[in-house]
Motif scaffolding. Structure first.
Motif, PDB file in Angstrom:
ATOM      1  N   GLU A 265      38.595  50.267  39.243  1.00 14.60           N
ATOM      2  CA  GLU A 265      38.712  49.376  40.808  1.00 14.60           C
ATOM      3  C   GLU A 265      38.628  47.821  40.760  1.00 14.60           C
ATOM      4  O   GLU A 265      38.241  47.296  39.891  1.00 14.60           O
ATOM      5  N   THR A 266      39.585  47.337  41.586  1.00 11.33           N
ATOM      6  CA  THR A 266      39.700  46.066  41.791  1.00 11.33           C
ATOM      7  C   THR A 266      39.003  45.713  43.117  1.00 11.33           C
ATOM      8  O   THR A 266      39.390  46.099  44.091  1.00 11.33           O
ATOM      9  N   PRO A 267      38.186  44.560  43.105  1.00  9.87           N
ATOM     10  CA  PRO A 267      37.353  44.038  44.521  1.00  9.87           C
ATOM     11  C   PRO A 267      38.575  43.743  45.458  1.00  9.87           C
ATOM     12  O   PRO A 267      39.585  43.272  45.077  1.00  9.87           O
ATOM     13  N   PHE A 268      38.442  44.104  47.016  1.00  5.23           N
ATOM     14  CA  PHE A 268      39.237  43.707  47.990  1.00  5.23           C
ATOM     15  C   PHE A 268      39.015  42.301  48.111  1.00  5.23           C
ATOM     16  O   PHE A 268      37.863  41.856  48.272  1.00  5.23           O
ATOM     17  N   VAL A 269      40.201  41.365  48.040  1.00  6.35           N
ATOM     18  CA  VAL A 269      40.001  40.047  48.565  1.00  6.35           C
ATOM     19  C   VAL A 269      40.639  39.937  49.793  1.00  6.35           C
ATOM     20  O   VAL A 269      40.076  39.120  50.820  1.00  6.35           O
TER      21      VAL A 269
ATOM     22  N   TRP B 237      32.656  51.745  53.053  1.00 11.42           N
ATOM     23  CA  TRP B 237      31.644  51.916  51.916  1.00 11.42           C
ATOM     24  C   TRP B 237      30.113  51.537  52.198  1.00 11.42           C
ATOM     25  O   TRP B 237      30.033  50.755  53.101  1.00 11.42           O
TER      26      TRP B 237
ATOM     27  N   LYS C  53      36.254  47.961  50.232  1.00  9.92           N
ATOM     28  CA  LYS C  53      35.432  47.107  49.453  1.00  9.92           C
ATOM     29  C   LYS C  53      36.259  47.049  48.075  1.00  9.92           C
ATOM     30  O   LYS C  53      36.012  46.065  47.369  1.00  9.92           O
ATOM     31  N   TRP C  54      36.984  47.795  47.600  1.00 10.42           N
ATOM     32  CA  TRP C  54      37.766  47.705  46.519  1.00 10.42           C
ATOM     33  C   TRP C  54      38.966  48.674  46.522  1.00 10.42           C
ATOM     34  O   TRP C  54      39.060  49.338  47.575  1.00 10.42           O
ATOM     35  N   TYR C  55      40.054  48.534  45.793  1.00 12.52           N
ATOM     36  CA  TYR C  55      40.819  49.664  45.621  1.00 12.52           C
ATOM     37  C   TYR C  55      41.560  49.851  44.201  1.00 12.52           C
ATOM     38  O   TYR C  55      41.084  49.268  43.092  1.00 12.52           O
TER      39      TYR C  55
END
Length: 190
Positions: A119-123, A138, A182-184
């Motif tokens: 998972e990559t944190p959403f920026v 989330w 939250k993430w993707y």
């Protein structure tokens, strides 16, 4: 291209009425479940190209957002994706479907679609890849994280989110300020 690919591997031409899904048509022709699954997986592989238009799939169960997101990415109906998910032990009633990304990754892999392993944190919306599964809404319940799965799509100049929730006015969303990812998981396009 799909018709050429189908002929190349021995699939019969698709003579179903326009309003009938391919799997329904194959059942009417007395195809067994294994033939239907193989045909759907072939169609997913052929149709899963980078220029394919994405279409929304509405979830049929309260907790079916992960299955619906996979269906949208694979170009399947919800029922077809659910049947494939059930065959590999994934069920919408299982709360881990929306509190653990492993089930969605497994279903997508079965459908011939790869995803990022982490998972990559959403920026920001601008920094997202052209196609991604997003975890929105989330929250923690009893110390365990839960979220709602949606599909982010960038096609040329058009950017939108496919949200499978039944009650929405439109499953194609562009109200980016209201969604709080939250993430993707990146879904490679090519």
């Amino acid at each position: 291209m799909a018709a050429q690919g189908r002929a190349a591997v021995g699939h019969e031409s698709d003579a179903r009425p326009h309003h009938t899904s391919r799997s329904t048509y194959l059942r009417q022709c007395r195809a067994d479940d294994n033939q239907i699954d193989q045909d759907e997986l072939f169609d997913c592989h052929v149709n899963n190209c980078e220029n394919r238009d994405m279409h929304p799939v509405v979830q049929e169960e309260v907790s079916g957002c992960g299955i619906a997101a996979c269906a949208a990415l694979a170009g399947l109906s919800y029922a077809d994706a659910r049947r494939t998910a059930n065959r590999i032990g994934i069920h919408a009633e299982d709360p881990t479907l929306w509190s653990d990304s492993a089930h969605v990754r497994t279903l997508l892999s079965t459908l011939g679609i790869s995803t990022a392993q982490e998972e990559t944190p959403f920026v920001s919306w601008q920094s997202l890849p052209d196609k991604a599964l997003l975890a929105i809404k989330w929250h923690l319940e009893g110390g365990k994280p839960f979220w709602h799965w949606v599909v982010f799509v960038r096609q040329g100049e058009d950017t939108f989110v496919l949200d499978s929730k039944k009650g929405l006015k439109s499953p194609v969303r562009r109200d980016f300020g209201r969604m709080k990812p939250k993430w993707y998981l990146e879904v490679p396009t090519g």
